[in-house]
Design an enzyme around this catalytic site. Structure first.
Site, mmCIF file in Angstrom:
data_model
loop_
_atom_site.group_PDB
_atom_site.id
_atom_site.type_symbol
_atom_site.label_atom_id
_atom_site.label_comp_id
_atom_site.label_asym_id
_atom_site.label_seq_id
_atom_site.Cartn_x
_atom_site.Cartn_y
_atom_site.Cartn_z
ATOM 1 N N ARG A 145 36.361 18.508 4.264
ATOM 2 C CA ARG A 145 36.870 17.506 3.332
ATOM 3 C C ARG A 145 35.999 16.249 3.402
ATOM 4 N NH1 ARG A 145 40.065 16.845 -1.120
ATOM 5 N NH2 ARG A 145 41.723 15.311 -0.877
ATOM 6 N N THR A 152 38.994 21.843 -9.685
ATOM 7 C CA THR A 152 38.550 22.288 -8.366
ATOM 8 C C THR A 152 38.138 23.733 -8.570
ATOM 9 O OG1 THR A 152 40.065 20.738 -7.366
ATOM 10 C CG2 THR A 152 39.475 22.600 -6.008
ATOM 11 N N ASP A 210 42.102 10.439 -3.959
ATOM 12 C CA ASP A 210 43.188 11.199 -3.326
ATOM 13 C C ASP A 210 43.886 10.390 -2.227
ATOM 14 O OD1 ASP A 210 43.227 13.412 -4.897
ATOM 15 O OD2 ASP A 210 42.170 14.736 -3.520
ATOM 16 N N GLY A 216 45.048 20.586 -8.385
ATOM 17 C CA GLY A 216 45.692 19.426 -7.763
ATOM 18 C C GLY A 216 47.017 19.806 -7.135
ATOM 19 N N THR A 257 35.939 21.264 -4.078
ATOM 20 C CA THR A 257 36.178 20.382 -5.227
ATOM 21 C C THR A 257 35.308 19.133 -5.223
ATOM 22 O OG1 THR A 257 37.939 19.297 -6.489
ATOM 23 C CG2 THR A 257 38.008 19.005 -4.116
ATOM 24 N N SER A 290 44.921 16.264 0.777
ATOM 25 C CA SER A 290 44.593 17.252 -0.261
ATOM 26 C C SER A 290 45.788 18.174 -0.514
ATOM 27 C CB SER A 290 43.415 18.094 0.223
ATOM 28 O OG SER A 290 43.153 19.151 -0.653
#
Ligand code: DON
Length: 567
Positions: free
Chosen positions: A103, A376, A418, A469, A394, A447
């Site tokens: 991430r 994504t 996010d 999402g 993503t 996420s």
């Protein structure tokens, strides 16, 4: 219920409301691609083909991961990326499972209030568009970490077909041309000029990306550090800073992908393993499935009134918890055991009734509202050695921050959005977070990505995931249930109509024109608000199912250009 009966009911259901469904009966009576040994399912045919090519060369799922992920960055720049991040969940042939978190994270110079003006109001677009929206990319670190630990081939061998794809080009599809046209004005505005992807591109055109080919070539030669410390990293930082970014070379140098313990739980005779924080996917999926488990969904039927009610009410409760408790586990304490315990979840469902919806304000503190689409991408791979992976990756929004690094050939993420910029203030997708997801230097933003592996009788059974999402979690949920409870094939399961509830807004989002009108009316009569206009599609699920005879069935969602390839 027998498979034949389920099929007949499905046929009758869809014949019965023929005018109101865009899906055809044939689509619901299909098996996906069947192969003997190995398969790659992804958002682009080229990426699935290249992943398969790597498997045929003797590579395993982790070699194919690197190839597929980079091929998506070339042929699916909408979401495939070098400038973003993602999550991997794996199950090795010997049954060992694990997860990798690559991430993005907040820059060292990030501050809690960086998206607020002097009055404390959120500055519009700052966390979604342009250089301030960019989190430190994790993708290159992720694919190298996974390949180094488990892969078998040389990096140069893996990246060769990907470099060729960038160098010699690929064909723009109809859906891709539409997307590029849709985002064109935004991309031009952010970049201050026309870039490689522009609305002169038409379906059928060949797109060549020589800069990306050169970037990938340097990465093939110098490895992971090329992106984080080498020429590519230096050029990236120089570019970002010229656009006003706070990201420095130190940010890139400090980035590390992290191995995590995934979330595993039992549902009936299945063991389901999915992504742990900083994704909310695994925790929410386990909460929803555990809350739904005591109900006889099989008996209620696929997308029936009662099935929808149970799932919606379980979803409400899980999403309420998500908004309050979840964030980066390196920065906040998350009561994972409690949140996923039987006692806690039984208690959560106590107020459930088939007679009326549970009022959202009676469920919990915290607050979450959300609208997210499909920007994504997910791919699943099973190799000929018995390893299985599920990977979701993503840039966040379509083409991320819209910033395109011309001379490197790729887009940069807008993942900073996010985070919760301000408690109680919705982000681009309408999500409202709490302290647990506030901005801190080097923290990872929460996420919803839910790459998932399912086992049955101790063996690999399914690998799946999706973009979308906050709807990612509920799309994965429905796909597993479609196979397990309602005996749909993998292809039927990913094609089937989907609905979504996330506590707030207090509504059930449904894909339009694909649900039985009578059931929609019954839900309304009970007091549910139905929104059929917000999401033309919910998720683009890709998955692989192991059939009883040991062959593999691919499920490549018809909502995208997704394709299964294998042997
Ligand atoms: O990590 C997340 O949950 C989001 N950044 C995923 C975004 C996504 O799926 C794009 N489509 N809405």
């Amino acid at each position: 219920m027998s498979r034949l009966l389920t099929f007949l009911i499905t046929v009758l259901l869809f014949l019965g409301c023929k005018k109101d469904v865009s899906h055809t009966v044939e689509e619901f009576n299909t098996r996906g691609l069947i192969t003997e040994k190995a398969m790659v399912v992804s958002a682009r045919k080229e990426a699935s083909q290249i992943g398969t090519e790597i498997l045929k060369l003797g590579g395993n799922a982790f070699d194919a991961m690197m190839a597929t992920e980079m091929a998506l960055a070339v042929a699916y720049p909408y979401a495939g990326n070098l400038g973003g991040g993602g999550f991997l969940v794996y199950r090795l042939a010997d049954g060992k499972k694990g997860a990798l978190d690559y991430r993005e994270k907040a820059p060292l110079a990030a501050t809690k209030d960086m998206y607020l003006d002097k009055k404390g109001n959120v500055i519009q677009d700052l966390s979604t568009v342009g250089s301030m929206a960019v989190g430190i990319p994790g993708t290159v670190a992720g694919i190298f970490e996974a390949q180094e630990r488990f892969g078998r081939l040389e990096i140069s061998q893996i990246l060769k077909p990907v470099i060729n794809l960038a160098r010699y080009g690929y064909i723009i599809t109809e859906k891709q041309a539409l997307r590029i046209a849709h985002y064109d004005s935004m991309i031009r505005a952010v970049n201050g000029k026309e870039i490689l992807y522009n609305n002169n591109l038409k379906a059928g055109d060949k797109l060549i990306n020589l800069e990306l080919a050169a970037t990938l070539q340097r990465i093939a030669e110098h490895g992971r550090d090329e992106f984080y410390k080498g020429e590519t990293g230096q050029r990236l930082v120089k570019y970002l800073q010229s656009k006003g970014s706070i990201i420095t070379l130190e940010d890139l140098e400090k980035y590390e992908a992290k191995w995590r313990d995934p979330i595993s739980f039992q549902y009936d005779d299945l063991i389901i393993t999915s992504m742990s924080p900083p994704s909310s996917g695994g925790i929410c999926l386990s909460q929803i499935m555990k809350m739904a488990e005591p109900f006889d969904l099989k008996d209620y039927g696929h997308n029936s009134l009662k099935t929808i009610q149970v799932l919606v009410e379980a979803e409400k409760r899980a999403y309420a918890d998500r908004s309050f408790y979840l964030g980066d586990p390196d920065f906040v304490d998350i009561p994972i055991e409690t949140l996923t315990s039987d006692v806690y979840l039984q208690n959560r469902m106590k107020g459930f009734s088939f007679d009326k919806p549970t009022a959202v304000d009676s469920i919990s503190h915290g607050n979450i509202v959300g609208y997210e689409s499909d920007e994504t991408t997910h791919y699943s791979i099973v190799d000929q050695f018995g390893n299985a992976i599920a990977v979701t990756t993503t840039l966040n929004g379509g083409y991320g921050s819209k910033l395109f690094v011309d001379d490197l050939g790729f887009f940069l993420n807008n993942e900073m959005d996010d985070f919760s910029s301000k408690p109680g203030e919705p982000n681009y997708y309408g999500l409202i977070g709490a302290e647990a997801n506030s901005i801190v230097p080097e923290k990872r933003m929460l996420s919803s990505m839910t790459p998932t592996i399912v086992e049955k009788n101790g063996e690999f059974y399914m690998s799946l995931g999706t973009p979308g999402g906050s709807t990612i979690i509920t799309s994965v949920l429905q796909t597993i249930l479609n196979v397990h409870e309602f005996q749909l094939t993998m292809q039927q399961a990913v094609n089937a109509p989907r609905f979504h509830n996330q506590w707030l807004p207090d509504e059930i989002r449904m894909e339009p024109h694909v649900f039985d009108k009578k059931i929609i009316q019954q839900l309304k009569d009970l007091g549910y608000t139905i929104n059929e206009t917000k999401s033309p599609i919910i998720g683009i699920v890709d998955g692989i199912l192991m059939l009883e005879d040991g062959t593999l069935e691919g499920g490549a969602d018809k909502r995208g250009d997704d394709t299964a390839v294998g042997f």
